[in-house]
Design a protein around this motif. Structure first.
Motif, PDB file in Angstrom:
ATOM      1  N   ILE A 237      30.927 114.709  25.618  1.00  0.00           N
ATOM      2  CA  ILE A 237      29.759 115.303  25.708  1.00  0.00           C
ATOM      3  C   ILE A 237      28.308 115.783  25.240  1.00  0.00           C
ATOM      4  CG2 ILE A 237      30.344 116.408  27.909  1.00  0.00           C
ATOM      5  CD1 ILE A 237      29.934 119.426  26.746  1.00  0.00           C
ATOM      6  N   SER A 238      27.291 115.908  25.085  1.00  0.00           N
ATOM      7  CA  SER A 238      26.336 116.310  24.169  1.00  0.00           C
ATOM      8  C   SER A 238      25.816 117.375  25.383  1.00  0.00           C
ATOM      9  CB  SER A 238      25.403 115.296  24.603  1.00  0.00           C
ATOM     10  OG  SER A 238      23.750 115.787  23.874  1.00  0.00           O
ATOM     11  N   GLN A 239      25.762 118.762  24.394  1.00  0.00           N
ATOM     12  CA  GLN A 239      24.151 120.294  24.324  1.00  0.00           C
ATOM     13  C   GLN A 239      23.176 119.534  24.071  1.00  0.00           C
ATOM     14  OE1 GLN A 239      27.935 122.737  23.779  1.00  0.00           O
ATOM     15  NE2 GLN A 239      28.586 122.761  25.672  1.00  0.00           N
ATOM     16  N   ARG A 240      22.246 120.546  24.907  1.00  0.00           N
ATOM     17  CA  ARG A 240      20.710 120.909  23.930  1.00  0.00           C
ATOM     18  C   ARG A 240      21.083 122.457  24.256  1.00  0.00           C
ATOM     19  NH1 ARG A 240      16.766 120.270  27.169  1.00  0.00           N
ATOM     20  NH2 ARG A 240      17.062 118.722  28.931  1.00  0.00           N
ATOM     21  N   GLN A 241      20.247 123.050  23.804  1.00  0.00           N
ATOM     22  CA  GLN A 241      19.662 124.687  24.060  1.00  0.00           C
ATOM     23  C   GLN A 241      18.823 124.822  24.519  1.00  0.00           C
ATOM     24  OE1 GLN A 241      22.157 126.840  22.089  1.00  0.00           O
ATOM     25  NE2 GLN A 241      21.079 127.750  23.802  1.00  0.00           N
ATOM     26  N   GLN A 242      18.331 125.237  25.222  1.00  0.00           N
ATOM     27  CA  GLN A 242      16.919 125.124  25.871  1.00  0.00           C
ATOM     28  C   GLN A 242      17.031 127.004  26.218  1.00  0.00           C
ATOM     29  OE1 GLN A 242      16.996 122.949  29.691  1.00  0.00           O
ATOM     30  NE2 GLN A 242      14.325 123.488  29.608  1.00  0.00           N
ATOM     31  N   GLY A 243      16.027 127.218  25.861  1.00  0.00           N
ATOM     32  CA  GLY A 243      16.003 128.567  26.151  1.00  0.00           C
ATOM     33  C   GLY A 243      17.475 129.890  24.974  1.00  0.00           C
TER      34      GLY A 243
ATOM     35  N   ARG B 276      22.673 126.679  27.024  1.00  0.00           N
ATOM     36  CA  ARG B 276      22.991 124.957  26.417  1.00  0.00           C
ATOM     37  C   ARG B 276      23.571 124.183  27.973  1.00  0.00           C
ATOM     38  NH1 ARG B 276      26.860 125.223  21.968  1.00  0.00           N
ATOM     39  NH2 ARG B 276      25.741 126.091  20.527  1.00  0.00           N
ATOM     40  N   LEU B 277      22.908 123.378  27.804  1.00  0.00           N
ATOM     41  CA  LEU B 277      22.206 121.998  28.740  1.00  0.00           C
ATOM     42  C   LEU B 277      23.814 121.083  28.148  1.00  0.00           C
ATOM     43  CD1 LEU B 277      18.598 122.022  29.953  1.00  0.00           C
ATOM     44  CD2 LEU B 277      20.416 123.598  31.308  1.00  0.00           C
ATOM     45  N   ASN B 278      24.369 120.728  29.468  1.00  0.00           N
ATOM     46  CA  ASN B 278      25.386 119.749  29.204  1.00  0.00           C
ATOM     47  C   ASN B 278      24.246 118.418  30.091  1.00  0.00           C
ATOM     48  OD1 ASN B 278      27.434 121.585  28.126  1.00  0.00           O
ATOM     49  ND2 ASN B 278      26.081 122.408  29.767  1.00  0.00           N
ATOM     50  N   SER B 279      24.885 116.946  29.255  1.00  0.00           N
ATOM     51  CA  SER B 279      24.639 115.703  29.448  1.00  0.00           C
ATOM     52  C   SER B 279      26.729 115.191  29.417  1.00  0.00           C
ATOM     53  CB  SER B 279      23.770 115.018  29.564  1.00  0.00           C
ATOM     54  OG  SER B 279      23.388 115.106  28.085  1.00  0.00           O
TER      55      SER B 279
ATOM     56  N   PRO C 230      23.313 120.391  33.853  1.00  0.00           N
ATOM     57  CA  PRO C 230      23.314 121.999  34.086  1.00  0.00           C
ATOM     58  C   PRO C 230      23.928 122.425  32.892  1.00  0.00           C
ATOM     59  CG  PRO C 230      25.490 119.764  34.943  1.00  0.00           C
ATOM     60  CD  PRO C 230      24.294 119.408  34.435  1.00  0.00           C
ATOM     61  N   SER C 231      23.733 123.643  32.759  1.00  0.00           N
ATOM     62  CA  SER C 231      23.893 124.804  31.803  1.00  0.00           C
ATOM     63  C   SER C 231      25.399 124.813  31.917  1.00  0.00           C
ATOM     64  CB  SER C 231      22.682 126.636  31.906  1.00  0.00           C
ATOM     65  OG  SER C 231      23.478 127.023  33.344  1.00  0.00           O
ATOM     66  N   CYS C 232      25.984 125.749  31.420  1.00  0.00           N
ATOM     67  CA  CYS C 232      27.430 125.613  31.325  1.00  0.00           C
ATOM     68  C   CYS C 232      28.182 126.464  32.082  1.00  0.00           C
ATOM     69  CB  CYS C 232      28.168 126.401  29.921  1.00  0.00           C
ATOM     70  SG  CYS C 232      28.073 125.464  28.530  1.00  0.00           S
TER      71      CYS C 232
ATOM     72  N   ALA D 227      33.921 114.578  35.918  1.00  0.00           N
ATOM     73  CA  ALA D 227      33.613 114.668  36.674  1.00  0.00           C
ATOM     74  C   ALA D 227      32.002 115.101  37.195  1.00  0.00           C
ATOM     75  CB  ALA D 227      34.346 115.036  37.371  1.00  0.00           C
ATOM     76  N   ALA D 228      31.780 116.849  37.312  1.00  0.00           N
ATOM     77  CA  ALA D 228      31.201 117.036  37.510  1.00  0.00           C
ATOM     78  C   ALA D 228      29.717 116.615  37.016  1.00  0.00           C
ATOM     79  CB  ALA D 228      30.935 118.725  37.724  1.00  0.00           C
ATOM     80  N   LEU D 229      29.580 115.935  35.739  1.00  0.00           N
ATOM     81  CA  LEU D 229      28.674 115.469  35.216  1.00  0.00           C
ATOM     82  C   LEU D 229      28.396 114.437  35.448  1.00  0.00           C
ATOM     83  CD1 LEU D 229      28.830 117.882  31.102  1.00  0.00           C
ATOM     84  CD2 LEU D 229      27.662 117.637  32.444  1.00  0.00           C
TER      85      LEU D 229
END
Length: 110
Positions: free
Chosen positions: A73-79, A82-85, A46-48, A37-39
């Motif tokens: 959800i999809s997660q991608r590493q940024q530094g 983990r950013l979530n969408s 947003p990050s975890c 719901a937040a996503l």
């Protein structure tokens, strides 16, 4: 199951391989539903750690893993983050109306 992965994204199932049982299981937990719901309500991934959840960090990690492995959800590493969408387009393509119905039943706008 074929896992889709590029250099930044954490492995996730391809759209054609999303399974209804796995998606419904992922959405059946109140904490995971709160994450979804937040996503659904945000444009920026947003990050975890940015979610205010009533669980420990290790439990939070588990919930994100369940959502990712189900293809919600999809997660991608940024530094180090983990950013979530939300995989809204993929879910709507595979199971039309499911996500909107679940979010509406949960009392959140889709």
């Amino acid at each position: 199951m074929t896992l889709v992965q590029d250099t930044d994204h954490v492995p996730q199932p391809a759209t054609a391989e999303l399974e209804l049982a796995a998606v419904l299981h992922a959405l059946s937990d109140p904490v995971r539903l709160r994450i979804v719901a937040a996503l659904a309500a945000t444009a920026e991934p947003p990050s975890c750690g940015s979610f205010d959840l009533p669980v420990t960090k290790s439990t939070c990690t588990h919930h994100f893993k369940v959502l990712r492995e189900a293809g919600v959800i999809s997660q991608r590493q940024q530094g180090t983050a983990r950013l979530n969408s939300l995989r809204r387009e993929d879910l709507d393509a595979r199971f039309p109306g499911l996500l909107a119905s679940v979010l509406q039943a949960a009392g959140t706008p889709d």
